[in-house]
Write an enzyme that holds these catalytic residues in place. Structure first.
Site, PDB file in Angstrom:
ATOM      1  N   LYS A  77       0.969  -1.344   0.051  1.00  0.00           N
ATOM      2  CA  LYS A  77       0.113  -0.053   0.068  1.00  0.00           C
ATOM      3  C   LYS A  77       0.732   1.094  -0.097  1.00  0.00           C
ATOM      4  O   LYS A  77       2.032   1.213   0.160  1.00  0.00           O
ATOM      5  CB  LYS A  77      -0.872   0.057   1.149  1.00  0.00           C
ATOM      6  CG  LYS A  77      -1.907  -1.418   1.130  1.00  0.00           C
ATOM      7  CD  LYS A  77      -2.805  -1.065   2.527  1.00  0.00           C
ATOM      8  CE  LYS A  77      -3.828  -2.401   2.384  1.00  0.00           C
ATOM      9  NZ  LYS A  77      -4.977  -2.057   3.539  1.00  0.00           N
ATOM     10  N   TYR A 121     -12.308  -2.844  -3.572  1.00  0.00           N
ATOM     11  CA  TYR A 121     -12.738  -2.830  -2.139  1.00  0.00           C
ATOM     12  C   TYR A 121     -14.269  -2.922  -2.222  1.00  0.00           C
ATOM     13  O   TYR A 121     -14.690  -2.380  -0.933  1.00  0.00           O
ATOM     14  CB  TYR A 121     -12.190  -1.905  -1.573  1.00  0.00           C
ATOM     15  CG  TYR A 121     -10.700  -2.112  -1.001  1.00  0.00           C
ATOM     16  CD1 TYR A 121     -10.412  -3.243   0.089  1.00  0.00           C
ATOM     17  CD2 TYR A 121      -9.688  -1.269  -1.369  1.00  0.00           C
ATOM     18  CE1 TYR A 121      -9.306  -3.205   0.600  1.00  0.00           C
ATOM     19  CE2 TYR A 121      -8.363  -1.610  -1.005  1.00  0.00           C
ATOM     20  CZ  TYR A 121      -8.092  -2.698  -0.009  1.00  0.00           C
ATOM     21  OH  TYR A 121      -6.917  -2.576   0.373  1.00  0.00           O
ATOM     22  N   PHE A 177     -15.334   3.884   6.284  1.00  0.00           N
ATOM     23  CA  PHE A 177     -14.159   4.145   5.755  1.00  0.00           C
ATOM     24  C   PHE A 177     -13.729   3.973   4.503  1.00  0.00           C
ATOM     25  O   PHE A 177     -12.796   4.333   4.106  1.00  0.00           O
ATOM     26  CB  PHE A 177     -13.106   3.367   6.604  1.00  0.00           C
ATOM     27  CG  PHE A 177     -13.176   1.751   6.552  1.00  0.00           C
ATOM     28  CD1 PHE A 177     -12.803   1.205   5.346  1.00  0.00           C
ATOM     29  CD2 PHE A 177     -14.049   1.141   7.734  1.00  0.00           C
ATOM     30  CE1 PHE A 177     -13.118  -0.278   5.390  1.00  0.00           C
ATOM     31  CE2 PHE A 177     -14.162   0.053   7.480  1.00  0.00           C
ATOM     32  CZ  PHE A 177     -13.570  -0.838   6.448  1.00  0.00           C
ATOM     33  N   ASN A 198      -1.825   0.181   7.065  1.00  0.00           N
ATOM     34  CA  ASN A 198      -1.223  -1.213   7.546  1.00  0.00           C
ATOM     35  C   ASN A 198      -0.413  -1.876   6.553  1.00  0.00           C
ATOM     36  O   ASN A 198      -0.395  -3.268   6.543  1.00  0.00           O
ATOM     37  CB  ASN A 198      -2.453  -2.165   8.195  1.00  0.00           C
ATOM     38  CG  ASN A 198      -3.647  -2.389   7.180  1.00  0.00           C
ATOM     39  OD1 ASN A 198      -3.353  -1.989   5.756  1.00  0.00           O
ATOM     40  ND2 ASN A 198      -4.650  -3.051   7.331  1.00  0.00           N
ATOM     41  N   HIS A 240      -2.031  -5.539   1.562  1.00  0.00           N
ATOM     42  CA  HIS A 240      -3.475  -6.211   1.511  1.00  0.00           C
ATOM     43  C   HIS A 240      -2.979  -7.586   1.240  1.00  0.00           C
ATOM     44  O   HIS A 240      -1.834  -7.880   0.576  1.00  0.00           O
ATOM     45  CB  HIS A 240      -4.182  -5.534   0.295  1.00  0.00           C
ATOM     46  CG  HIS A 240      -5.345  -6.381  -0.218  1.00  0.00           C
ATOM     47  ND1 HIS A 240      -6.256  -6.607   0.246  1.00  0.00           N
ATOM     48  CD2 HIS A 240      -5.173  -7.350  -1.032  1.00  0.00           C
ATOM     49  CE1 HIS A 240      -7.169  -7.597  -0.082  1.00  0.00           C
ATOM     50  NE2 HIS A 240      -6.490  -8.086  -1.145  1.00  0.00           N
ATOM     51  N   GLU A 294      -9.402 -10.318  -7.511  1.00  0.00           N
ATOM     52  CA  GLU A 294      -8.389  -9.147  -7.191  1.00  0.00           C
ATOM     53  C   GLU A 294      -7.707  -9.471  -8.557  1.00  0.00           C
ATOM     54  O   GLU A 294      -7.118  -8.321  -9.102  1.00  0.00           O
ATOM     55  CB  GLU A 294      -7.743  -9.280  -6.000  1.00  0.00           C
ATOM     56  CG  GLU A 294      -8.865  -9.228  -4.753  1.00  0.00           C
ATOM     57  CD  GLU A 294      -8.162  -9.421  -3.339  1.00  0.00           C
ATOM     58  OE1 GLU A 294      -8.945  -9.413  -2.550  1.00  0.00           O
ATOM     59  OE2 GLU A 294      -7.067  -9.723  -3.233  1.00  0.00           O
TER      60      GLU A 294
HETATM   61  P1  DAT Z   1      -7.888  -6.788   5.683  1.00  0.00           P
HETATM   62  O1  DAT Z   1      -7.085  -6.022   5.008  1.00  0.00           O
HETATM   63  O2  DAT Z   1      -7.036  -7.328   7.172  1.00  0.00           O
HETATM   64  O3  DAT Z   1      -8.383  -7.764   5.014  1.00  0.00           O
HETATM   65  P2  DAT Z   1     -10.531  -5.427   5.790  1.00  0.00           P
HETATM   66  O4  DAT Z   1     -10.910  -6.353   4.608  1.00  0.00           O
HETATM   67  O5  DAT Z   1     -11.558  -5.754   7.013  1.00  0.00           O
HETATM   68  O6  DAT Z   1      -9.109  -5.946   6.352  1.00  0.00           O
HETATM   69  O7  DAT Z   1     -10.268  -3.794   5.336  1.00  0.00           O
HETATM   70  C1  DAT Z   1      -9.664  -3.472   4.396  1.00  0.00           C
HETATM   71  C2  DAT Z   1      -8.782  -2.492   4.457  1.00  0.00           C
HETATM   72  O8  DAT Z   1      -9.720  -1.371   5.017  1.00  0.00           O
HETATM   73  C3  DAT Z   1      -7.964  -2.482   5.626  1.00  0.00           C
HETATM   74  O9  DAT Z   1      -6.792  -3.339   5.418  1.00  0.00           O
HETATM   75  C4  DAT Z   1      -7.797  -1.081   6.013  1.00  0.00           C
HETATM   76  C5  DAT Z   1      -9.144  -0.602   5.943  1.00  0.00           C
HETATM   77  N1  DAT Z   1     -10.056  -0.690   6.982  1.00  0.00           N
HETATM   78  C6  DAT Z   1     -10.563  -1.530   7.785  1.00  0.00           C
HETATM   79  N2  DAT Z   1     -11.122  -1.254   8.673  1.00  0.00           N
HETATM   80  C7  DAT Z   1     -10.846   0.132   8.885  1.00  0.00           C
HETATM   81  C8  DAT Z   1     -11.231   1.014  10.076  1.00  0.00           C
HETATM   82  N3  DAT Z   1     -11.872   0.903  11.046  1.00  0.00           N
HETATM   83  N4  DAT Z   1     -11.011   2.217   9.711  1.00  0.00           N
HETATM   84  C9  DAT Z   1     -10.162   2.655   8.739  1.00  0.00           C
HETATM   85  N5  DAT Z   1      -9.940   1.820   7.737  1.00  0.00           N
HETATM   86  C10 DAT Z   1     -10.350   0.568   7.845  1.00  0.00           C
HETATM   87 MG    MG Z   2     -10.055  -7.879   3.617  1.00  0.00          MG
END
Ligand code: DAT
Ligand code: MG
Length: 139
Positions: free
Chosen positions: A10, A50, A58, A113, A116, A127
């Site tokens: 990212k 996404y 978010f 973070n 991905h 994807e």
């Molecule tokens: P992951 O990337 O671990 O699969 P996810 O699919 O729940 O997690 O979310 C996708 C991305 O969205 C994540 O890497 C960062 C962002 N994200 C998730 N939860 C969030 C939150 N509560 N606030 C801000 N960004 C968030």
């Molecule tokens: Mg995810």
């Protein structure tokens, strides 16, 4: 059986010069890099990638951030690559990620973070079509 998964480095990973470190970590853990590209998402491309989060608060911030600059994508292969890579990446929130995982080591917030990783075979297939629209048949 060999399995494939997709990772993205990212914008925060790119900005902090972590491309080599992250790719070396995956290679060191036995993942084979089958495809690699640096590219920039369009806003619509990031929204499609996404799409499962479209209703989340978010979503706008996430998709703007992910389309703000070039990022790196890789297709990785090993036995159980999808779960193996998710284990190496760690929990979504770096503060909750297991010690030694990429997100624990380099992540600074839920939104920043670093990487991905596909979370299922279905997600991987979707994807790959978005990130490698030219196809990967030649790999
Ligand atoms: P992951 O990337 O671990 O699969 P996810 O699919 O729940 O997690 O979310 C996708 C991305 O969205 C994540 O890497 C960062 C962002 N994200 C998730 N939860 C969030 C939150 N509560 N606030 C801000 N960004 C968030
Ligand atoms: Mg995810």
């Amino acid at each position: 059986m060999a399995e494939r998964t997709l990772i993205l480095i990212k914008p925060d990973g790119i900005n902090r010069n972590l491309i080599g470190t992250i790719l070396a970590r995956f290679e060191g853990e036995g993942l084979k890099i089958l495809a690699l590209k640096m590219f920039k998402f369009t806003k619509g491309g990031a929204e499609n990638f996404y799409a499962m989060h479209r209703e989340k608060p978010f979503f706008e911030e996430l998709t703007s951030w992910m389309s703000s600059q070039p990022i790196v994508a890789a297709i990785l292969e090993s036995e159980n690559a999808i779960s193996k890579v998710r284990d190496i990446v760690g929990a979504t929130n770096p503060a909750e990620a297991r010690q030694g995982t990429i997100r624990a080591l380099y992540g600074t917030s839920v939104g920043q973070n670093v990487v991905h990783a596909s979370d299922s075979q279905e997600a991987y297939e979707k994807e790959v079509r978005i990130v490698f629209p030219e196809g990967i048949e030649h790999f």
